[in-house]
Every structure is written in C-alpha cells, then in structure tokens.
Design a protein around this motif. Structure first.
Motif, mmCIF file in Angstrom:
data_model
loop_
_atom_site.group_PDB
_atom_site.id
_atom_site.type_symbol
_atom_site.label_atom_id
_atom_site.label_comp_id
_atom_site.label_asym_id
_atom_site.label_seq_id
_atom_site.Cartn_x
_atom_site.Cartn_y
_atom_site.Cartn_z
ATOM 1 N N GLY A 39 -0.220 12.854 32.870
ATOM 2 C CA GLY A 39 -1.577 12.052 33.124
ATOM 3 C C GLY A 39 -0.694 10.720 32.651
ATOM 4 N N THR A 40 -0.239 10.773 31.587
ATOM 5 C CA THR A 40 0.470 9.207 31.116
ATOM 6 C C THR A 40 1.384 8.748 31.933
ATOM 7 O OG1 THR A 40 0.002 10.085 28.653
ATOM 8 C CG2 THR A 40 1.418 8.089 29.070
ATOM 9 N N ASN A 41 2.276 9.451 32.466
ATOM 10 C CA ASN A 41 3.362 9.053 33.317
ATOM 11 C C ASN A 41 2.743 8.432 34.605
ATOM 12 O OD1 ASN A 41 5.394 9.992 31.868
ATOM 13 N ND2 ASN A 41 5.912 11.619 32.793
ATOM 14 N N VAL A 42 1.785 9.089 35.324
ATOM 15 C CA VAL A 42 0.762 8.626 36.440
ATOM 16 C C VAL A 42 0.243 7.337 36.175
ATOM 17 C CG1 VAL A 42 -0.941 9.050 38.132
ATOM 18 C CG2 VAL A 42 0.650 10.755 37.481
ATOM 19 N N TYR A 43 -0.453 7.428 34.889
ATOM 20 C CA TYR A 43 -1.249 6.202 34.529
ATOM 21 C C TYR A 43 -0.085 4.873 34.349
ATOM 22 C CZ TYR A 43 -3.558 2.905 31.460
ATOM 23 O OH TYR A 43 -4.067 1.558 30.966
ATOM 24 N N ALA A 44 1.099 5.113 33.734
ATOM 25 C CA ALA A 44 1.881 4.317 33.408
ATOM 26 C C ALA A 44 2.516 3.577 34.497
ATOM 27 C CB ALA A 44 3.238 4.647 32.389
ATOM 28 N N TYR A 45 2.929 4.408 35.572
ATOM 29 C CA TYR A 45 3.307 3.765 36.929
ATOM 30 C C TYR A 45 2.256 2.850 37.521
ATOM 31 C CZ TYR A 45 5.474 3.641 41.475
ATOM 32 O OH TYR A 45 5.927 3.122 42.688
ATOM 33 N N TRP A 46 1.224 3.056 37.464
ATOM 34 C CA TRP A 46 0.056 2.349 38.343
ATOM 35 C C TRP A 46 -0.632 1.339 37.441
ATOM 36 C CZ3 TRP A 46 0.152 2.382 43.361
ATOM 37 C CH2 TRP A 46 0.850 3.665 43.853
ATOM 38 N N ASN A 47 -0.687 1.690 36.053
ATOM 39 C CA ASN A 47 -1.419 0.740 35.563
ATOM 40 C C ASN A 47 -0.871 0.331 34.124
ATOM 41 O OD1 ASN A 47 -4.162 1.069 37.087
ATOM 42 N ND2 ASN A 47 -3.611 3.372 36.319
ATOM 43 N N SER A 48 0.482 0.273 33.874
ATOM 44 C CA SER A 48 1.142 0.048 32.686
ATOM 45 C C SER A 48 1.278 -1.468 32.606
ATOM 46 C CB SER A 48 2.519 0.762 32.525
ATOM 47 O OG SER A 48 3.320 0.213 33.646
ATOM 48 N N ALA A 51 -2.042 -2.849 31.288
ATOM 49 C CA ALA A 51 -2.100 -2.381 29.698
ATOM 50 C C ALA A 51 -1.307 -3.281 28.887
ATOM 51 C CB ALA A 51 -1.753 -1.131 29.444
ATOM 52 N N THR A 148 4.600 1.352 27.703
ATOM 53 C CA THR A 148 3.260 2.239 27.703
ATOM 54 C C THR A 148 3.510 3.472 27.144
ATOM 55 O OG1 THR A 148 2.419 1.131 29.578
ATOM 56 C CG2 THR A 148 1.468 3.001 29.152
#
Length: 318
Positions: A39-48, A51, A148
C-alpha cells in the motif's frame, strides 16, 4: 535507468518492511507488513509529491500572487522544452529549493522565502533551472518515493520501540526492540546512499545550460551552503529523509543524520560550474522567447537586476 533504480530501491525498502514486521509479530506481523508495504509503494508513486510538499508547508504560487517567480519558471521550462510545473513557496528563512513529481507532466518546484530574499535574480534563476534539470532527468520520482518510504519505515521503527518488546509474538524480544530503534537512521542512510551523487553534478550542468549562466548557479550554491550552515530548517530537521531532495543539504549538522552525506561536496560542484563559465556556454538573452515585456521590466530588468558578478545580497523579493 532511473526506473530500474526505483524498482530496486522499492524492493529493498519492502524487504525492510518485512524484517520490521517479523520482529514486531513473527510471521503474522510479516504478512501485515507486506500488505502495508504494498500500500505504501502504491501511495508513494501517486501521492508522495503531495506528501513531501505538505511536510515542508509549501503553498501553491499562482501567476497572480507570485508573478516574478511564476514567469521565471515558465520561461526556463520553455527553454528546457518542459511542461510548466507547479510552483510552490515555503515560508522558511533558510535559502533552499527542491523539485518533486513522478514525471515532467506532474512535476513541481518549491523555493523557500529565504532563497528569494537572499539571492539575486540571476542566482534564483540558476537554482530554478537546476530543479527543472532534475525534472527533465527524471530524478524526482526516485527522490520523492524514497523520502516517503523512508518516513514510513521510521514510523514502524518508532512503533517497534514502544510496543515491540512487549509483544509475545516478537521472536527477538528486547533485542528486536533495540534493532528497530536503530532501523530509522539505517533507513535514512539507505535512502541517501541509493540516490547517486552524480545526479547533482548532472543537474548542475543541465541547469547551467537551461539558464545559460553557470557562474550565477555557482554563486547561488555558495550562498545557499552558507545559509544552510547558519539558519536551521525546522521542517527538514523534522523530516530528515527528505534532505536529499534539496539543492543543498538543509540539515544543520546537529543531528546524527548528517553522518551520511546526501550531496556531493559543494566546492567541487562550484568548481565544475566555474569551469563551464570559463568555457563560455550559450547565454540566453533578455530576448529569449518566453520572456514577456512585463517580466523584463522593473527591478529585474537589465538595468535594475543584479548580475552574478555583482553578488547583490538583497533578493528581488526582499
């Protein structure tokens, strides 16, 4: 090549998540950590990028609110053949800047108020060109994603410090807790070591080509390095995993994080730029396409703005 480096780094960070999860809760903890890592990897790619901008209190700079900075970035982006990135300003007295975003179409550049107050026009232009070079070289994806994920690993390490030693499923008990306490700085080191230092030299060179003023960028690096030593950057100290994103390391040196260098030696970078200046690279004139009459007029015009050789200390926003 940057995509391959990103994939390798994400794999390494995911492995760290699994180790932390195992130490926290055995096999069950490792499975939970694997899900969390995915989940963190996916979030980091799209939203880092969002953040990181939020961590540093960056506010969007519009063409109406910050016309000088906005038009400068627009002209430099046109010189580089890049889409116009979003422009952000950080209310921070330390002169510094960074770029972020997963690709040139979703990129942003951010500058501190200290940068705009302490550097002259040409020097700020050099800094913004350097950040655009990072975008063009696609350095920003790996820089932002690693920041991130390292922050998330630090969070898990802190969680382990408080709860790991008391969890029956923790196979290493107190030893595991102590290991987790050490993982945060180790993760920061991995982030810093994973980012090749040569990217800064490449961004310096390309940035000098974009703005046509290598000496101005050299002078900017000298001023920013001096300012970073004298002026503490509170948000960077609170988020040391993002230090590698800035043009100059923003950490004061009071933290152990600075044992691991995130940037090449500033003097070496300045020397390389001054060699470029001596060789006489192309210099974009005030007639460069993209510069508007409104931008060329006023205190930033030829008659009003300071040149790199004058080393004016008051910035155009000061």
């Amino acid at each position: 090549m940057n995509y391959m480096k990103t994939a390798m780094l994400l794999a390494g960070m995911t492995a760290l998540f699994l180790v932390i999860g195992f130490m926290l809760g055995g096999q069950t903890g490792m499975v939970i950590a694997l899900v969390f890592a995915a989940g963190t990897n996916v979030y980091a790619y799209w939203n880092s990028d969002k953040a990181v901008l939020s961590m540093h209190g960056a506010e969007l700079a519009s063409e109406t609110q910050n016309p000088e900075l906005y038009k400068m970035v627009a002209r430099l982006a046109d010189n580089a053949g890049l889409p116009m990135p979003k422009v952000y300003v950080m209310n921070n007295p330390q002169p510094n800047a960074f770029a972020t975003g997963r690709d040139p179409e979703n990129a942003a550049v951010a500058a501190t108020t200290g940068l705009m107050q302490q550097l002259n026009y040409d020097e700020i232009e050099g800094v913004m060109a350097h950040e655009l070079a990072h975008i063009q070289n696609r350095d920003t994806l790996i820089m932002t994603v690693t920041a991130t994920i390292a922050g998330a690993i630090s969070m898990l390490a802190n969680f382990a410090m408080f709860f790991g030693g008391r969890d029956r499923n923790n196979p290493l008990g107190l030893i595991g807790t102590i290991a987790m306490m050490l993982l945060a700085p180790i993760a920061a080191m991995l982030v810093q070591m994973a980012i090749s230092r040569t990217r800064e030299y490449a961004a310096d060179r390309r940035g000098a080509e974009i703005c046509g003023k290598p000496q101005a960028l050299a002078d900017a690096l000298r001023k920013i390095a001096s300012g970073a030593q004298r002026i503490e950057n509170d948000t960077a100290e609170a988020n040391p995993a993002t230090a590698h994103m800035f043009i100059i390391n923003p950490l004061s040196g009071a933290r152990m994080d600075n044992l691991f260098s995130t940037h090449p030696n500033t003097d070496n970078r300045i020397e390389a730029l001054e060699q470029m200046s001596d060789s006489g690279p192309q210099v974009f004139s005030d007639d460069t396409p993209g510069r508007t009459d409104a931008f060329a007029a006023g205190p930033w015009s030829k008659a009003g703005r300071g040149s790199a050789s004058r080393k004016r200390t008051n910035g155009p926003w000061g």
